[in-house]
Write a protein that holds these residues in place. Structure first.
Motif, PDB file in Angstrom:
ATOM      1  N   ALA A  29       9.276  83.454 -33.854  1.00 42.40           N
ATOM      2  CA  ALA A  29      10.189  84.000 -34.865  1.00 42.40           C
ATOM      3  C   ALA A  29      11.289  83.001 -35.205  1.00 42.40           C
ATOM      4  O   ALA A  29      11.682  82.861 -36.374  1.00 42.40           O
ATOM      5  N   SER A  30      11.779  82.320 -34.198  1.00 39.82           N
ATOM      6  CA  SER A  30      12.821  81.322 -34.425  1.00 39.82           C
ATOM      7  C   SER A  30      12.286  80.142 -35.232  1.00 39.82           C
ATOM      8  O   SER A  30      12.979  79.614 -36.106  1.00 39.82           O
ATOM      9  N   GLN A  31      11.058  79.729 -34.950  1.00 37.46           N
ATOM     10  CA  GLN A  31      10.463  78.615 -35.690  1.00 37.46           C
ATOM     11  C   GLN A  31      10.267  78.973 -37.147  1.00 37.46           C
ATOM     12  O   GLN A  31      10.518  78.158 -38.037  1.00 37.46           O
ATOM     13  N   VAL A  32       9.834  80.213 -37.414  1.00 34.26           N
ATOM     14  CA  VAL A  32       9.667  80.653 -38.806  1.00 34.26           C
ATOM     15  C   VAL A  32      11.025  80.713 -39.499  1.00 34.26           C
ATOM     16  O   VAL A  32      11.180  80.262 -40.637  1.00 34.26           O
ATOM     17  N   GLY A  33      12.009  81.234 -38.809  1.00 35.40           N
ATOM     18  CA  GLY A  33      13.352  81.309 -39.380  1.00 35.40           C
ATOM     19  C   GLY A  33      13.937  79.943 -39.681  1.00 35.40           C
ATOM     20  O   GLY A  33      14.565  79.742 -40.729  1.00 35.40           O
ATOM     21  N   ARG A  34      13.718  78.989 -38.775  1.00 36.41           N
ATOM     22  CA  ARG A  34      14.211  77.630 -39.018  1.00 36.41           C
ATOM     23  C   ARG A  34      13.466  76.978 -40.172  1.00 36.41           C
ATOM     24  O   ARG A  34      14.049  76.220 -40.945  1.00 36.41           O
ATOM     25  N   ALA A  35      12.184  77.265 -40.311  1.00 33.54           N
ATOM     26  CA  ALA A  35      11.403  76.671 -41.404  1.00 33.54           C
ATOM     27  C   ALA A  35      11.840  77.224 -42.749  1.00 33.54           C
ATOM     28  O   ALA A  35      11.873  76.492 -43.740  1.00 33.54           O
ATOM     29  N   LEU A  36      12.186  78.508 -42.799  1.00 35.50           N
ATOM     30  CA  LEU A  36      12.549  79.132 -44.072  1.00 35.50           C
ATOM     31  C   LEU A  36      14.012  78.904 -44.441  1.00 35.50           C
ATOM     32  O   LEU A  36      14.328  78.613 -45.592  1.00 35.50           O
ATOM     33  N   SER A  37      14.895  79.073 -43.482  1.00 38.41           N
ATOM     34  CA  SER A  37      16.319  78.998 -43.821  1.00 38.41           C
ATOM     35  C   SER A  37      17.048  77.848 -43.141  1.00 38.41           C
ATOM     36  O   SER A  37      18.158  77.515 -43.537  1.00 38.41           O
ATOM     37  N   GLY A  38      16.476  77.286 -42.107  1.00 39.09           N
ATOM     38  CA  GLY A  38      17.124  76.183 -41.403  1.00 39.09           C
ATOM     39  C   GLY A  38      18.128  76.627 -40.364  1.00 39.09           C
ATOM     40  O   GLY A  38      18.805  75.801 -39.757  1.00 39.09           O
ATOM     41  N   ASP A  39      18.260  77.943 -40.158  1.00 38.31           N
ATOM     42  CA  ASP A  39      19.234  78.465 -39.200  1.00 38.31           C
ATOM     43  C   ASP A  39      18.604  78.651 -37.830  1.00 38.31           C
ATOM     44  O   ASP A  39      17.471  79.097 -37.698  1.00 38.31           O
ATOM     45  N   THR A  40      19.368  78.331 -36.805  1.00 43.01           N
ATOM     46  CA  THR A  40      18.964  78.569 -35.422  1.00 43.01           C
ATOM     47  C   THR A  40      19.623  79.859 -34.961  1.00 43.01           C
ATOM     48  O   THR A  40      20.797  80.080 -35.228  1.00 43.01           O
ATOM     49  N   PRO A  41      18.894  80.728 -34.250  1.00 44.00           N
ATOM     50  CA  PRO A  41      19.492  81.984 -33.787  1.00 44.00           C
ATOM     51  C   PRO A  41      20.699  81.745 -32.883  1.00 44.00           C
ATOM     52  O   PRO A  41      20.705  80.821 -32.068  1.00 44.00           O
TER      53      PRO A  41
END
Length: 63
Positions: A29-41
């Motif tokens: 989930a974190s990898q997808v989030g970083r790929a889409l928005s560039g944000d780290t949880p």
């Protein structure tokens, strides 16, 4: 004696927090989030930074 026990507990908790933070950082989930928005949880940063701080405090108390 009591300070050494606290120091060892801090080191153990710090290592566990660091491992948990890395697991959150490396999750799918974190990898997808970083790929889409560039944000780290924020949980990943909290675990990594909190763990390192605990380990450093524990090491300094051991000396």
């Amino acid at each position: 004696m009591n300070n050494k026990v606290i120091a060892i507990v801090l080191v153990v908790i710090g290592v566990a927090l660091t491992v948990w933070g890395y697991d959150v950082y490396d999750s799918a989930a974190s990898q997808v989030g970083r790929a889409l928005s560039g944000d780290t949880p924020i949980e990943a940063w909290a675990g990594l930074i909190g763990g390192v701080v605990c380990v450093l405090i524990g090491i300094t108390k051991l000396k």
